[in-house]
Design a protein around this motif. Structure first.
Motif, short mmCIF file in Angstrom:
data_model
loop_
_atom_site.label_atom_id
_atom_site.label_comp_id
_atom_site.label_asym_id
_atom_site.label_seq_id
_atom_site.Cartn_x
_atom_site.Cartn_y
_atom_site.Cartn_z
N LYS A 25 0.89 -1.41 -0.01
CA LYS A 25 -0.02 0.03 0.00
C LYS A 25 0.88 1.18 0.01
O LYS A 25 0.56 2.22 -0.81
CB LYS A 25 -1.05 0.09 1.25
N TYR A 28 2.54 1.53 -3.21
CA TYR A 28 1.62 1.95 -4.31
C TYR A 28 1.52 3.64 -4.24
O TYR A 28 1.63 4.32 -5.25
CB TYR A 28 0.44 1.26 -4.02
N GLU A 29 1.27 4.02 -3.09
CA GLU A 29 1.00 5.40 -2.98
C GLU A 29 2.24 6.31 -3.40
O GLU A 29 2.09 7.41 -4.37
CB GLU A 29 0.58 5.89 -1.84
N GLY A 32 2.68 6.59 -7.05
CA GLY A 32 1.70 7.55 -7.95
C GLY A 32 2.25 8.88 -7.51
O GLY A 32 2.41 9.91 -8.31
N ASN A 54 0.86 1.96 -10.75
CA ASN A 54 1.34 1.94 -9.28
C ASN A 54 1.54 0.56 -8.82
O ASN A 54 2.25 0.25 -7.86
CB ASN A 54 0.34 2.77 -8.43
#
Length: 258
Positions: A25, A28-29, A32, A54
């Motif tokens: 998580k 992933y962020e 981005g 992502n």
């Protein structure tokens, strides 16, 4: 079978697995955020493409992490070295190897969840099969405390994933004609040959030469290690042929364009 299910493991496994999910998580962020800041073309990508962009960020991070730690445990540490007086090679493990397996379970759960949620945008049936078989093998190894030597070899083969993802990034970014795309394609071919073809040949040869020890694995684990790795190996050969054809096609197109 549950010889590895001690008090330490009861805490370590869920913590490391949840950490693997949070790792995915967070990366992933971060992927981005970095992409929006440094890649102008990222803003023009469609929403599904941004999601996969992502997703491949934490896929790459996990691959580098598990490959590095697996290499350390298999090659640099004394954990699996022949002649060390720590029992049969199929029974050897450490807190680090247990933790790594837990983190990988967290990763595979997260990635599988995204694959199923956006199916088939992030991958087809073969990706689902790969992730399910991987988690199945890792869970059996964690619970029993056996065959982690072979699990780590398979996890090390994830070293090819960054090349796969870079190829996808360059394609999505409109750079299929760049020299980087060509060099990465050759590196992917060579890396796949080494880590997913030749390493698996060593995997099966090692099992054959140490079959007397492999037979001591609990029954479900024994039959699983005889069946799951061959399925993954067949998938690796299938993907290898596709990589080879793609590389030849790209090199031929580049040569004709000159």
């Amino acid at each position: 079978m549950v010889g590895n299910f001690g008090s330490t493991e009861q805490i370590l496994w869920p913590v490391s697995s949840i950490s693997g999910i949070f790792m995915c998580k967070i990366v992933y962020e971060i992927t981005g955020l970095i992409s929006r800041e440094f890649f102008k073309g990222y803003h023009s990508l469609s929403k599904p493409t941004k999601i996969e962009w992502n997703n491949r960020g934490f896929s790459t991070f996990h691959a580098i992490l598990v490959a590095a730690i697996s290499f350390y445990l298999l090659v640099l540490s004394d954990l699996f070295k022949e002649g060390t007086a720590v029992g049969s090679i199929v029974d050897r493990k450490s807190l680090l190897s247990d933790c790594l397996c837990g983190i990988s379970i967290g990763y595979f759960l997260t990635d599988l969840g995204m694959i199923l949620w956006y199916f088939p945008a992030l991958g087809g049936v073969e990706y689902v099969l790969h992730h399910v078989l991987s988690m199945y093998a890792i869970v059996l190894s964690l619970i029993s405390g056996q065959a982690q030597y072979y699990i780590l070899m398979v996890l090390f083969s994830e070293i090819t994933t960054p090349f796969v993802n870079l190829r996808w990034y360059l394609d999505a970014y409109g750079q299929k004609s760049s020299m980087l795309y060509i060099f990465n394609g050759v590196a992917l071919f060579l890396g796949w040959l080494a880590a997913r073809i030749l390493l698996f040949i060593f995997f099966f040869a090692h099992m054959y030469l140490h079959f007397d020890k492999v037979r001591t694995i609990f029954p479900l684990g024994f039959y699983s290690i005889l069946s799951v790795p061959p399925v993954i190996a067949v998938m690796n050969v299938y993907w290898f042929l596709k990589i080879f054809k793609g590389m030849v096609k790209t090199l031929s197109r580049k040569r004709h364009a000159q």
